[in-house]
Design a protein around this motif. Structure first.
Motif, PDB file in Angstrom:
ATOM      1  N   LYS A 145       0.823  -1.210   0.000  1.00 45.26           N
ATOM      2  CA  LYS A 145       0.000   0.000   0.000  1.00 45.26           C
ATOM      3  C   LYS A 145       0.860   1.264   0.000  1.00 45.26           C
ATOM      4  N   VAL A 146       1.943   1.246   0.765  1.00 44.59           N
ATOM      5  CA  VAL A 146       2.820   2.423   0.832  1.00 44.59           C
ATOM      6  C   VAL A 146       3.391   2.759  -0.541  1.00 44.59           C
ATOM      7  N   LYS A 147       3.626   1.741  -1.355  1.00 42.69           N
ATOM      8  CA  LYS A 147       4.188   1.967  -2.686  1.00 42.69           C
ATOM      9  C   LYS A 147       3.260   2.777  -3.591  1.00 42.69           C
ATOM     10  N   ASN A 148       1.979   2.878  -3.220  1.00 44.59           N
ATOM     11  CA  ASN A 148       1.022   3.645  -4.024  1.00 44.59           C
ATOM     12  C   ASN A 148       1.111   5.153  -3.770  1.00 44.59           C
ATOM     13  N   ALA A 149       1.868   5.541  -2.758  1.00 45.69           N
ATOM     14  CA  ALA A 149       2.061   6.977  -2.494  1.00 45.69           C
ATOM     15  C   ALA A 149       3.002   7.551  -3.552  1.00 45.69           C
ATOM     16  N   LYS A 150       2.654   8.720  -4.063  1.00 44.87           N
ATOM     17  CA  LYS A 150       3.449   9.342  -5.127  1.00 44.87           C
ATOM     18  C   LYS A 150       4.412  10.385  -4.545  1.00 44.87           C
ATOM     19  N   ALA A 151       5.557  10.506  -5.165  1.00 51.99           N
ATOM     20  CA  ALA A 151       6.546  11.491  -4.714  1.00 51.99           C
ATOM     21  C   ALA A 151       6.020  12.903  -4.928  1.00 51.99           C
ATOM     22  N   ILE A 152       6.283  13.780  -3.975  1.00 54.45           N
ATOM     23  CA  ILE A 152       5.903  15.191  -4.084  1.00 54.45           C
ATOM     24  C   ILE A 152       7.188  16.005  -3.983  1.00 54.45           C
ATOM     25  N   PRO A 153       7.780  16.377  -5.104  1.00 55.68           N
ATOM     26  CA  PRO A 153       9.080  17.062  -5.095  1.00 55.68           C
ATOM     27  C   PRO A 153       9.125  18.313  -4.215  1.00 55.68           C
ATOM     28  N   SER A 154       8.020  19.046  -4.147  1.00 57.36           N
ATOM     29  CA  SER A 154       8.018  20.311  -3.403  1.00 57.36           C
ATOM     30  C   SER A 154       7.933  20.144  -1.887  1.00 57.36           C
ATOM     31  N   LYS A 155       7.609  18.934  -1.423  1.00 50.74           N
ATOM     32  CA  LYS A 155       7.449  18.663   0.009  1.00 50.74           C
ATOM     33  C   LYS A 155       6.655  19.763   0.724  1.00 50.74           C
ATOM     34  N   PRO A 156       5.363  19.822   0.486  1.00 50.78           N
ATOM     35  CA  PRO A 156       4.531  20.877   1.093  1.00 50.78           C
ATOM     36  C   PRO A 156       4.605  20.884   2.614  1.00 50.78           C
ATOM     37  N   LYS A 157       4.528  22.074   3.181  1.00 44.97           N
ATOM     38  CA  LYS A 157       4.564  22.235   4.637  1.00 44.97           C
ATOM     39  C   LYS A 157       3.170  21.975   5.215  1.00 44.97           C
ATOM     40  N   VAL A 158       3.124  21.031   6.134  1.00 41.75           N
ATOM     41  CA  VAL A 158       1.850  20.628   6.727  1.00 41.75           C
ATOM     42  C   VAL A 158       1.892  20.903   8.228  1.00 41.75           C
ATOM     43  N   LEU A 159       0.880  21.590   8.710  1.00 38.64           N
ATOM     44  CA  LEU A 159       0.777  21.878  10.136  1.00 38.64           C
ATOM     45  C   LEU A 159      -0.392  21.072  10.705  1.00 38.64           C
ATOM     46  N   PHE A 160      -0.098  20.186  11.648  1.00 34.56           N
ATOM     47  CA  PHE A 160      -1.172  19.438  12.295  1.00 34.56           C
ATOM     48  C   PHE A 160      -1.621  20.173  13.545  1.00 34.56           C
ATOM     49  N   VAL A 161      -2.927  20.370  13.642  1.00 34.96           N
ATOM     50  CA  VAL A 161      -3.515  21.033  14.804  1.00 34.96           C
ATOM     51  C   VAL A 161      -4.476  20.073  15.494  1.00 34.96           C
ATOM     52  N   TYR A 162      -4.186  19.791  16.753  1.00 41.91           N
ATOM     53  CA  TYR A 162      -5.104  18.988  17.558  1.00 41.91           C
ATOM     54  C   TYR A 162      -6.130  19.931  18.160  1.00 41.91           C
ATOM     55  N   ALA A 163      -7.395  19.692  17.848  1.00 39.62           N
ATOM     56  CA  ALA A 163      -8.457  20.602  18.291  1.00 39.62           C
ATOM     57  C   ALA A 163      -9.541  19.860  19.060  1.00 39.62           C
ATOM     58  N   ARG A 164      -9.955  20.496  20.134  1.00 38.19           N
ATOM     59  CA  ARG A 164     -11.154  20.066  20.863  1.00 38.19           C
ATOM     60  C   ARG A 164     -11.974  21.320  21.088  1.00 38.19           C
ATOM     61  N   GLY A 165     -12.545  21.817  19.986  1.00 40.89           N
ATOM     62  CA  GLY A 165     -13.208  23.102  20.035  1.00 40.89           C
ATOM     63  C   GLY A 165     -12.174  24.203  19.946  1.00 40.89           C
ATOM     64  N   ALA A 166     -12.630  25.424  19.777  1.00 40.03           N
ATOM     65  CA  ALA A 166     -11.719  26.560  19.617  1.00 40.03           C
ATOM     66  C   ALA A 166     -10.894  26.838  20.872  1.00 40.03           C
ATOM     67  N   GLY A 167     -11.309  26.295  22.015  1.00 44.32           N
ATOM     68  CA  GLY A 167     -10.606  26.559  23.260  1.00 44.32           C
ATOM     69  C   GLY A 167      -9.381  25.693  23.484  1.00 44.32           C
ATOM     70  N   THR A 168      -9.257  24.615  22.729  1.00 42.96           N
ATOM     71  CA  THR A 168      -8.104  23.716  22.867  1.00 42.96           C
ATOM     72  C   THR A 168      -7.494  23.469  21.504  1.00 42.96           C
ATOM     73  N   LEU A 169      -6.399  24.160  21.217  1.00 45.40           N
ATOM     74  CA  LEU A 169      -5.713  24.042  19.937  1.00 45.40           C
ATOM     75  C   LEU A 169      -4.222  23.817  20.199  1.00 45.40           C
ATOM     76  N   MET A 170      -3.741  22.645  19.787  1.00 43.60           N
ATOM     77  CA  MET A 170      -2.343  22.293  20.011  1.00 43.60           C
ATOM     78  C   MET A 170      -1.683  21.929  18.684  1.00 43.60           C
ATOM     79  N   VAL A 171      -0.415  22.274  18.554  1.00 44.86           N
ATOM     80  CA  VAL A 171       0.343  22.003  17.327  1.00 44.86           C
ATOM     81  C   VAL A 171       1.302  20.841  17.561  1.00 44.86           C
TER      82      VAL A 171
END
Length: 277
Positions: A145-171
């Motif tokens: 399955k992993v082999k189906n992922a395609k290369a992305i030359p630009s390596k986009p910047k991804v920010l993960f935000v853990y949210a539990r409503g607007a009052g709890t936002l963690m990076v």
């Protein structure tokens, strides 16, 4: 005669071991979502009597939810008369871990490495405890399955935000499961100055200027969807906000590193490659 006695003794040992092994598997409690998925994928779903709150897959598993492993009591676990308890070190309360080991119930607390190889190793370890020898196909399916992922030359910047409503936002910082998944999917974590999680600030959003903002499905829903996320201070001014590149995935699939880790890599790869520049 001596050979006959030896043969019978060995037969009794084999039968005894087999009965003990079956007994150990008869009432399984799993205290980690990835472990639960592995036990089910290996064919032991009908032996599970209870899980923790992170065990959300497979959806066909309908057993008692004990809550989060950080807050579990030994009494609530022992009340279910388990014969085998499986967990990981992640989030495990040290006091509970020591009580489980002293309970007399066969208990295995695994160390989980958040990588493809780490997942395959954990599958083998769980299978060994279950006495299951047919696990290599499950390991191989991850690589396919992993082999189906395609290369992305630009390596986009991804920010993960853990949210539990607007009052709890963690990076999510470096060395988190999500950080590892972003890299496997062909992107790069938008933040690199710290490990673990830190509160989200408008200044951090603008300074890191991610191409994509990534949430758990439940987190994005808690904000009211994409439009709700765009109301987070500073988010609309980032590249992700301007392009409405707000994406979300199932939490267990994104960060669990269970048997579906290959699917998770491919799904995230597709989400961050469509508009990558």
């Amino acid at each position: 005669m001596k050979n006959t006695i030896t043969f019978l003794f060995c037969l009794v040992c084999i039968v005894t071991f087999s009965n003990e092994n079956q007994q150990n598997q008869s009432r399984i409690i799993t205290l980690n979502g990835s472990i639960t998925e592995m036990v089910c994928a290996l064919g032991y779903q009908d032996k599970i009597v209870a899980t923790d709150v992170t065990s959300t897959f497979p959806t066909t598993l309908k057993v008692k939810d004990l809550g989060h492993v950080r807050t579990l009591s030994i009494e609530s676990i022992m009340a279910l008369k388990p014969t085998l308890i499986l967990a990981t070190e992640k989030d495990m309360n040290p006091d509970l871990a020591s009580k489980l080991k002293a309970s007399g119930v066969k208990t295995h607390i695994f160390k989980q490495e958040f990588s493809i190889q780490g997942t395959k190793n954990l599958i083998q370890e769980v299978a060994t405890v279950l006495g299951e020898k047919n696990f290599t196909a499950l390991q191989s399916s991850i690589d396919k399955k992993v082999k189906n992922a395609k290369a992305i030359p630009s390596k986009p910047k991804v920010l993960f935000v853990y949210a539990r409503g607007a009052g709890t936002l963690m990076v999510a910082g470096k060395n988190t499961p999500v950080d590892k998944m972003i890299a496997l999917a062909g992107g790069q974590n938008a933040v690199s100055g710290f490990d673990d999680f830190k509160p989200l600030t408008p200044e951090a959003l603008l300074a890191n200027n991610p191409d994509y903002i990534l949430f758990f499905d439940s987190g994005l829903q808690s904000l009211g969807g994409v439009e709700g996320a765009l109301k987070i201070e500073g988010l609309a001014k980032t590249k992700a906000g301007k392009n409405k590149n707000i994406i979300a995935m199932d939490g267990a699939l994104l960060s669990g590193f269970g048997p579906r880790v290959g699917e998770g890599v491919v799904e995230l790869n597709q989400l961050i490659s469509g508009n990558a520049k």
